[in-house]
Design an enzyme around this catalytic site. Structure first.
Site, mmCIF file in Angstrom:
data_model
loop_
_atom_site.group_PDB
_atom_site.id
_atom_site.type_symbol
_atom_site.label_atom_id
_atom_site.label_comp_id
_atom_site.label_asym_id
_atom_site.label_seq_id
_atom_site.Cartn_x
_atom_site.Cartn_y
_atom_site.Cartn_z
ATOM 1 N N ARG A 30 0.722 -0.880 -0.162
ATOM 2 C CA ARG A 30 0.503 0.271 -0.261
ATOM 3 C C ARG A 30 0.991 1.153 -0.419
ATOM 4 N NH1 ARG A 30 -5.083 -2.295 -0.148
ATOM 5 N NH2 ARG A 30 -5.269 -4.019 0.958
ATOM 6 N N ASP A 31 0.303 1.955 -0.768
ATOM 7 C CA ASP A 31 1.082 3.349 -1.180
ATOM 8 C C ASP A 31 0.685 4.157 0.883
ATOM 9 O OD1 ASP A 31 1.846 5.511 -3.304
ATOM 10 O OD2 ASP A 31 1.304 6.736 -1.251
ATOM 11 N N ILE A 32 2.131 4.851 1.158
ATOM 12 C CA ILE A 32 2.180 4.936 2.822
ATOM 13 C C ILE A 32 1.725 6.801 2.782
ATOM 14 C CG2 ILE A 32 3.633 6.647 1.746
ATOM 15 C CD1 ILE A 32 5.134 5.789 4.615
ATOM 16 N N ASN A 88 4.199 6.834 -13.176
ATOM 17 C CA ASN A 88 4.798 8.401 -13.936
ATOM 18 C C ASN A 88 6.221 8.104 -14.135
ATOM 19 O OD1 ASN A 88 2.386 9.270 -12.920
ATOM 20 N ND2 ASN A 88 3.335 9.330 -10.485
ATOM 21 N N HIS A 101 7.636 1.014 -10.207
ATOM 22 C CA HIS A 101 6.362 0.956 -9.894
ATOM 23 C C HIS A 101 5.086 1.290 -10.191
ATOM 24 C CE1 HIS A 101 7.688 4.598 -8.756
ATOM 25 N NE2 HIS A 101 6.323 5.142 -8.391
HETATM 26 P P1 5GP Z 1 6.011 8.538 -8.022
HETATM 27 O O1 5GP Z 1 5.742 9.477 -7.820
HETATM 28 O O2 5GP Z 1 7.662 8.073 -7.718
HETATM 29 O O3 5GP Z 1 5.379 7.875 -9.046
HETATM 30 O O4 5GP Z 1 5.047 7.440 -6.595
HETATM 31 C C1 5GP Z 1 5.825 7.583 -5.696
HETATM 32 C C2 5GP Z 1 4.988 7.026 -4.656
HETATM 33 O O5 5GP Z 1 5.678 6.560 -3.426
HETATM 34 C C3 5GP Z 1 4.079 8.153 -3.517
HETATM 35 O O6 5GP Z 1 2.673 8.024 -3.815
HETATM 36 C C4 5GP Z 1 4.422 8.522 -2.249
HETATM 37 O O7 5GP Z 1 3.662 8.443 -1.596
HETATM 38 C C5 5GP Z 1 4.573 6.421 -2.045
HETATM 39 N N1 5GP Z 1 6.107 6.320 -0.950
HETATM 40 C C6 5GP Z 1 6.807 7.533 -1.009
HETATM 41 N N2 5GP Z 1 7.888 6.606 0.309
HETATM 42 C C7 5GP Z 1 7.008 5.712 0.291
HETATM 43 C C8 5GP Z 1 7.104 5.139 1.595
HETATM 44 O O8 5GP Z 1 8.129 4.513 2.304
HETATM 45 N N3 5GP Z 1 6.506 3.698 1.732
HETATM 46 C C9 5GP Z 1 5.261 3.014 0.609
HETATM 47 N N4 5GP Z 1 4.557 2.637 0.776
HETATM 48 N N5 5GP Z 1 5.618 4.486 -0.409
HETATM 49 C C10 5GP Z 1 6.187 5.383 -0.087
#
Ligand code: 5GP
Ligand code: ZN
Length: 116
Positions: A30-32, A88, A101
């Site tokens: 799950r996203d944080i 992204n 991801h």
């Molecule tokens: P991006 O912007 O690179 O596509 O998405 C990165 C995602 O990683 C964001 O939605 C952010 O909330 C999530 N994220 C960042 N740090 C962590 C973390 O430590 N744990 C989890 N589960 N998600 C994270």
């Protein structure tokens, strides 16, 4: 990669995450900071910076990532109403974590694909 990469550290168990599905080659958690009622990230355990590098470097693994994302969508009950699968990529794509991801987003209408 490894210690410098946040998601490699999650794969290694060094940083906790709420894992919803794991295969030999992929991990879903799950996203944080969820942006929708369901917001799950699906990654390959092996480090690739982004979906372009993964898709060209290991298309079979990219397929396994899609299969895991589809299984997550099914487990989360998203197949009926639909969902969004998003990678992204790079600066213009708004990528913040440079370990590829897929975002699995759903559970409510998500609106237009892009803000204008
Ligand atoms: P991006 O912007 O690179 O596509 O998405 C990165 C995602 O990683 C964001 O939605 C952010 O909330 C999530 N994220 C960042 N740090 C962590 C973390 O430590 N744990 C989890 N589960 N998600 C994270
Ligand atoms: Zn990594």
């Amino acid at each position: 990669m490894g210690s410098d990469c946040l998601f490699c550290r999650i794969v290694a168990g060094e940083i906790p995450a709420t894992v919803v599905r794991e295969t030999d080659t992929t991990l879903a958690f799950r996203d944080i900071d969820p942006k929708a009622p369901v917001h799950v990230l699906v990654i390959p355990k092996e480090h690739y910076a982004d979906v372009a590098t993964l898709g060209q470097g290991d298309p079979a693994l990219a397929g396994e990532l899609l299969a895991t994302a589809a299984a997550v969508a099914e487990d989360e009950g998203l197949l009926g109403d639909g969902f969004r699968l998003m990678f992204n990529t790079g600066a213009y794509g708004g990528q913040e974590v440079f370990h590829v991801h897929a975002h699995v987003l759903g559970g409510a209408p998500l609106g237009p694909m892009l803000c204008r």
